[in-house]
Design a protein around this motif. Structure first.
Motif, short mmCIF file in Angstrom:
data_model
loop_
_atom_site.label_atom_id
_atom_site.label_comp_id
_atom_site.label_asym_id
_atom_site.label_seq_id
_atom_site.Cartn_x
_atom_site.Cartn_y
_atom_site.Cartn_z
N SER A 1 0.82 -1.21 0.00
CA SER A 1 0.00 0.00 0.00
C SER A 1 0.85 1.27 0.00
O SER A 1 0.35 2.35 -0.31
CB SER A 1 -0.90 0.02 1.24
OG SER A 1 -0.11 0.16 2.41
N GLY A 2 2.12 1.13 0.39
CA GLY A 2 2.94 2.30 0.66
C GLY A 2 3.01 2.57 2.16
O GLY A 2 3.69 3.50 2.60
N SER B 1 8.42 4.76 -4.68
CA SER B 1 9.72 4.99 -4.04
C SER B 1 10.25 3.71 -3.40
O SER B 1 11.44 3.37 -3.54
CB SER B 1 9.60 6.09 -2.98
OG SER B 1 9.23 7.32 -3.55
N ILE B 2 9.37 2.99 -2.72
CA ILE B 2 9.77 1.76 -2.03
C ILE B 2 10.15 0.68 -3.05
O ILE B 2 11.15 -0.03 -2.88
CB ILE B 2 8.65 1.28 -1.09
CG1 ILE B 2 8.46 2.29 0.05
CG2 ILE B 2 8.96 -0.11 -0.53
CD1 ILE B 2 7.08 2.25 0.66
N ALA B 3 9.36 0.55 -4.10
CA ALA B 3 9.66 -0.44 -5.15
C ALA B 3 11.01 -0.17 -5.78
O ALA B 3 11.77 -1.09 -6.12
CB ALA B 3 8.56 -0.45 -6.20
N SER B 4 11.35 1.11 -5.92
CA SER B 4 12.64 1.50 -6.48
C SER B 4 13.78 1.09 -5.56
O SER B 4 14.79 0.53 -6.00
CB SER B 4 12.66 3.00 -6.74
OG SER B 4 13.92 3.41 -7.24
N CYS C 1 4.56 6.73 -2.50
CA CYS C 1 5.33 5.93 -1.55
C CYS C 1 5.64 4.55 -2.12
O CYS C 1 6.77 4.07 -2.02
CB CYS C 1 4.57 5.81 -0.23
SG CYS C 1 4.46 7.34 0.71
N PHE C 2 4.64 3.93 -2.72
CA PHE C 2 4.84 2.61 -3.33
C PHE C 2 5.95 2.66 -4.37
O PHE C 2 6.84 1.79 -4.39
CB PHE C 2 3.54 2.13 -3.96
CG PHE C 2 3.72 0.96 -4.89
CD1 PHE C 2 3.91 -0.32 -4.39
CD2 PHE C 2 3.70 1.14 -6.27
CE1 PHE C 2 4.09 -1.41 -5.25
CE2 PHE C 2 3.87 0.07 -7.13
CZ PHE C 2 4.07 -1.21 -6.62
#
Length: 224
Positions: free
Chosen positions: A13-14, A53-56, A50-51
């Motif tokens: 979800s982020g 950024s986190i996936a990156s 957020c998702f």
């Protein structure tokens, strides 16, 4: 070393919980297939940011961003219907008005389709039972029942395990585990109301802030 034959579809979800669950799957050697849902929730743009950024940071190679307009049509939740106020007094009893009807069931069903297509053996979801807001679709018994239903409704050779590594943790334990795995908590979002600075008073903000306080560390995101 990452085993490319082991894949985990991570519903992300982020937020802090689902992000930690994905990091735990990567730590266990799974290749992460990241799945995010836009469902016209109040903080949709922030959660998507957020998702991404986190996936990156996780160096995810395969990701799905899925748009669902069903929940907006359905309403019935303060997260998807702006005519319903998000509670900020912390006094709500029973199932909160921020509960989105059967959201995790729908998310898990869509994740199961992806898992079968991608030949993934795991779906990871960051549900928290004890320290959550009382959502019925975050209960361990429910998730276990969904796992059985998914395996009954897919090909015989498909065998999917739904992992819920946070289900029995308290928020403070989640914070500590996230720090241990170097989760970029500054990229996560929990607020139900705002997309710029977190409100600090909705149920989700309250749980998050209390978790950081009990863990003895400062939350890196901005609050009003």
């Amino acid at each position: 070393m990452k085993n490319r034959n082991r894949k985990a579809v991570c519903i992300m979800s982020g937020g802090m919980d689902s992000t930690l669950a994905a990091y735990m799957m990567q730590e266990q050697g799974y290749e992460i297939i990241a799945v995010h849902f836009n469902y016209d929730q109040r903080t949709q743009q922030k959660e998507l940011q957020c998702f991404e950024s986190i996936a990156s940071v996780l160096q995810v190679q395969e990701k799905y961003v899925l748009d669902i307009d069903f929940f907006k049509q359905l309403g019935a939740s303060a997260l998807t219907d702006k005519n319903i106020d998000v509670p900020t007094d912390g006094l709500e009893e029973g199932v909160p008005v921020t509960y989105v009807p059967f959201r995790n069931g729908i998310f898990l069903s869509m994740a199961a389709a992806i898992a079968e297509k991608e030949s993934a053996e795991v779906i990871a979801i960051g549900v928290v039972e004890e320290d959550s807001s009382g959502y019925p679709d975050c209960r361990e018994d429910y998730i276990t029942a969904m796992q059985r239903a998914i395996n009954l409704g897919t090909k015989d050779e498909t065998n999917i395990e739904i992992k819920m590594p946070l289900v029995h943790l308290k928020k403070s334990e989640i914070v500590r585990e996230a720090l241990k795995l170097h989760v970029p908590l500054e990229f996560t979002w929990s607020c139900y109301k705002n997309e710029d600075k977190a409100c600090g008073v909705c149920d989700s903000c309250r749980l998050r802030l209390a978790g950081f306080e009990k863990a003895g560390v400062k939350d890196p995101i901005a609050y009003l």
